[in-house]
Design a protein around this motif. Structure first.
Motif, mmCIF file in Angstrom:
data_model
loop_
_atom_site.group_PDB
_atom_site.id
_atom_site.type_symbol
_atom_site.label_atom_id
_atom_site.label_comp_id
_atom_site.label_asym_id
_atom_site.label_seq_id
_atom_site.Cartn_x
_atom_site.Cartn_y
_atom_site.Cartn_z
ATOM 1 N N GLY A 17 0.792 -1.227 0.000
ATOM 2 C CA GLY A 17 0.000 0.000 0.000
ATOM 3 C C GLY A 17 0.820 1.271 0.000
ATOM 4 N N ALA A 57 -6.133 -2.312 -3.252
ATOM 5 C CA ALA A 57 -5.615 -1.159 -2.506
ATOM 6 C C ALA A 57 -6.679 -0.077 -2.332
ATOM 7 C CB ALA A 57 -4.389 -0.583 -3.209
ATOM 8 N N GLY A 58 -7.653 -0.036 -3.224
ATOM 9 C CA GLY A 58 -8.747 0.912 -3.064
ATOM 10 C C GLY A 58 -9.628 0.568 -1.875
ATOM 11 N N PRO A 61 -6.284 0.510 1.675
ATOM 12 C CA PRO A 61 -5.166 1.346 1.222
ATOM 13 C C PRO A 61 -3.833 1.060 1.916
ATOM 14 C CG PRO A 61 -6.994 2.694 2.043
ATOM 15 C CD PRO A 61 -7.400 1.271 2.179
ATOM 16 N N ASP A 62 -3.880 0.510 3.112
ATOM 17 C CA ASP A 62 -2.640 0.181 3.830
ATOM 18 C C ASP A 62 -2.271 -1.293 3.650
ATOM 19 O OD1 ASP A 62 -4.754 -0.853 5.315
ATOM 20 O OD2 ASP A 62 -3.932 -0.259 7.252
#
Length: 152
Positions: A17, A57-58, A61-62
């Motif tokens: 991410g 990742a959307g 995100p991490d």
């Protein structure tokens, strides 16, 4: 030339991410390479491959992948890992999106990477999708499944 294990480790690094380099990730694949998300019956080919990274990742995100075991055997690299992250983005489903819950995920996964001449030809990701869904609060509706089967 990098070893097959080095290529795979670089793929994981580029998918993190805090890095998320879809173009670099794609460049590690052969021209006709494939990324197979096995539990979801989805295949990404060629220039579609970065979309698989961006999609996950959307939602998380991490996103991080904790590599537990890495075994390179000729042109095959087998990896046991845990996919981890925080549910901060909408999770798409066939009937709508699951809104972000803020829940942490820690999903057991096994990946098989098949390489040819130092490039990834095929990547098969076997993640425990049922565990991921449970961790974001999307538990199966067994009652509805039983009713539907009874009416069939």
């Amino acid at each position: 030339m990098r070893s097959n294990e080095d290529v795979v480790r670089e793929a994981y690094r580029l998918a993190e991410g805090d890095v998320l380099d879809g173009t670099g990730f794609r460049a590690l694949f052969t021209e006709d390479g494939t990324f197979n998300d096995v539990p979801n019956a989805m295949t990404f080919r060629g220039d579609e491959i970065p979309h698989a990274l961006a999609g996950l990742a959307g939602v998380f995100p991490d996103i991080h992948r904790e590599l537990l075991e890495v075994h390179a055997i000729g042109d095959v690299v087998a990896v046991e890992l845990r996919i981890q992250g925080t549910h901060l983005g909408a999770f798409p489903t066939p009937i709508g999106e699951i809104r972000p819950t803020g829940n942490r995920i820690d999903v057991p996964t096994a990946d098989l990477w098949y390489l040819r001449d130092g490039k990834i030809e095929r990547f098969n990701c076997y993640n425990a999708a049922n565990v991921l869904l449970g961790q974001i609060g999307a538990v199966p509706d067994f009652a509805a499944a039983i009713e539907a089967a009874a009416g069939a």
